[in-house]
Write an enzyme that holds these catalytic residues in place. Structure first.
Site, mmCIF file in Angstrom:
data_model
loop_
_atom_site.group_PDB
_atom_site.id
_atom_site.type_symbol
_atom_site.label_atom_id
_atom_site.label_comp_id
_atom_site.label_asym_id
_atom_site.label_seq_id
_atom_site.Cartn_x
_atom_site.Cartn_y
_atom_site.Cartn_z
ATOM 1 N N SER A 16 -1.370 -3.963 -6.428
ATOM 2 C CA SER A 16 -1.347 -5.219 -7.189
ATOM 3 C C SER A 16 -1.883 -6.369 -6.343
ATOM 4 O O SER A 16 -1.425 -6.596 -5.222
ATOM 5 C CB SER A 16 0.076 -5.535 -7.648
ATOM 6 O OG SER A 16 0.545 -4.548 -8.537
ATOM 7 N N SER B 203 1.167 3.750 -3.352
ATOM 8 C CA SER B 203 0.607 4.796 -4.212
ATOM 9 C C SER B 203 -0.802 5.187 -3.783
ATOM 10 O O SER B 203 -1.569 4.368 -3.267
ATOM 11 C CB SER B 203 0.580 4.323 -5.669
ATOM 12 O OG SER B 203 1.883 4.127 -6.160
ATOM 13 N N GLY C 21 0.832 -1.204 0.000
ATOM 14 C CA GLY C 21 0.000 0.000 0.000
ATOM 15 C C GLY C 21 0.862 1.247 0.000
ATOM 16 O O GLY C 21 1.139 1.810 1.059
ATOM 17 N N GLU D 284 12.397 -4.358 -4.419
ATOM 18 C CA GLU D 284 11.436 -4.421 -5.526
ATOM 19 C C GLU D 284 12.066 -4.043 -6.852
ATOM 20 O O GLU D 284 11.709 -4.575 -7.899
ATOM 21 C CB GLU D 284 10.245 -3.508 -5.226
ATOM 22 C CG GLU D 284 9.189 -3.514 -6.308
ATOM 23 C CD GLU D 284 7.962 -2.694 -5.953
ATOM 24 O OE1 GLU D 284 7.128 -2.494 -6.856
ATOM 25 O OE2 GLU D 284 7.842 -2.258 -4.797
#
Length: 387
Positions: free
Chosen positions: A168, A135, A133, A252
């Site tokens: 996502s 954006s 969590g 990431e």
């Protein structure tokens, strides 16, 4: 800057980690035997909890996490090998991907003993799945502009209100690792930001899938309306969220998943290209361009894995790999479409055409995941002392 421009010392996968490759390939051949190319092209965007649990049964989740927490206790190169094979074969690994890539390492570094003891065994067994969590609407990759806020209640809990977007696989996940504002205002930028574990089954949480151009629903909007979180939902220190999330994003951005998003398409094209006796110099040149760039990017990603294995910070290097890697990924479908035009006497199969169409549709998103190119180039400029 001198260290960036110093002579290149190429990292290589150690023999004991390279030995994992063939057993992983054998497992994936069996698991993905009947999956069409266009479905495999969706790769790690596709969440299949059953596949993730099968991978966990093979002890292939958490390879580089410490053995005392249930991980494999191996080097970062072991996960590099695993990720390469998952991406090349197009395995539906999205369900556990965030667990393995970043939330697990984040909790090991910043989480409390109770958080590690509760979540790590369940994550490694693919019993629970996390989403990210970060954006929000109107903020995008500018994480210092986060508006979602968690406020302490009189009984020590946190009251959460706000909204996240482009989450996502939020609709498949049990928990979110959320960056929220716990003090100050928007003008304070990164000050006052903290990370929270959010149980997505709590009252007040709404998860709404968002359809993309390819009619997939990987992204979600997640709304929080007076969600009450327990006192121990905080990860690390209050107000240290921006520092923690920067560390998390290095995991990431640095791996081969920011290079290999179009690998199923490349492999499918190569399989059909081998049946052409003389594809011509122009096609051979395109093939060389893809192979050359892929080799350089893989070498860069391996170098980052080497630094991570030594416990070094890789914010700058990870941003470079991600920026250059997504540029390559987005160029691949255009190059292959060009190559197919040059071999029009040998028309591609329907499966290859369908896969090319899908990657062409979805590739604009490659440069959005993990931070836009504009944000990454700001990080690179600061890392090089240019701003």
């Amino acid at each position: 800057m001198s260290s960036i421009l110093s002579p290149l010392n190429l990292a290589a996968v150690p023999a004991q980690d390279e030995a994992l490759r063939e057993p992983i390939r054998a497992f994936l051949r069996d698991a993905l035997n009947d999956v069409p190319m266009v479905m495999r092209a969706r790769g790690v965007c596709e969440a299949d909890p059953h596949f993730s649990r099968k991978l966990a049964e093979q002890k292939l989740i958490g390879l580089c996490l410490p053995a005392e927490h249930g991980g494999g206790g191996r080097s970062y190169f072991s996960r590099f090998v695993l990720v390469e094979e998952l991406l090349i074969q197009g395995a539906p690994a999205a369900a556990h991907w965030v667990n393995d890539r970043q939330t697990g390492p984040l909790l090991l570094r910043f989480g409390s003993p109770a958080q590690r003891d509760y979540f790590m065994p369940r994550m490694l067994a693919s019993e629970v799945f996390f989403c990210i969590g970060m954006s929000e609407p109107d903020t995008g990759s500018d994480l210092a502009s986060v508006r979602t806020r968690a406020v302490r209640t009189e009984d020590g809990r946190w009251r959460l209100n706000g909204r996240k977007i482009w989450t996502s696989n939020g609709h498949y996940s049990h928990y979110m690792c959320a960056l929220v504002r716990t003090s100050g205002s928007l003008e304070d930028r990164h000050k006052g930001l903290s990370q929270m574990i959010v149980d997505l089954s709590l009252p007040g949480v709404t998860v709404r899938p968002i359809k993309d151009l390819a009619d997939d629903e990987h992204f979600c909007e997640v709304l929080f309306e007076d969600v009450l979180l327990p006192a121990d939902a905080l990860i690390g220190e209050e107000g240290s969220g921006f520092k923690q999330v920067t560390s998390e994003l290095s995991y990431e951005r640095s791996g081969p998943d920011r290079i290999y998003s179009a690998m199923v398409l490349i492999e499918g094209w190569l399989a059909e290209l081998r049946s052409i006796d003389n594809p011509g110099m122009a096609v051979t040149a395109l093939l060389g361009r893809i192979a050359g760039r892929l080799a350089v990017l893989r070498g860069m990603s391996l170098a980052v894995a080497h630094k991570l294995d030594r416990g070094e910070h890789v914010d700058l290097e990870a941003a470079l790999v991600k920026d250059l890697g997504t540029e390559f990924e987005q160029a691949v479908p255009g190059w292959i479409a060009q190559a197919l035009e040059l071999t029009h006497d040998h028309p591609p199969s329907a499966a290859l055409r369908e896969t090319l169409a899908y990657i062409t549709q979805i590739c604009p998103s490659f440069s959005l995941r993990g931070g836009t190119r504009q944000i990454l180039r700001g990080i690179i400029a600061r890392g090089l002392g240019l701003r």
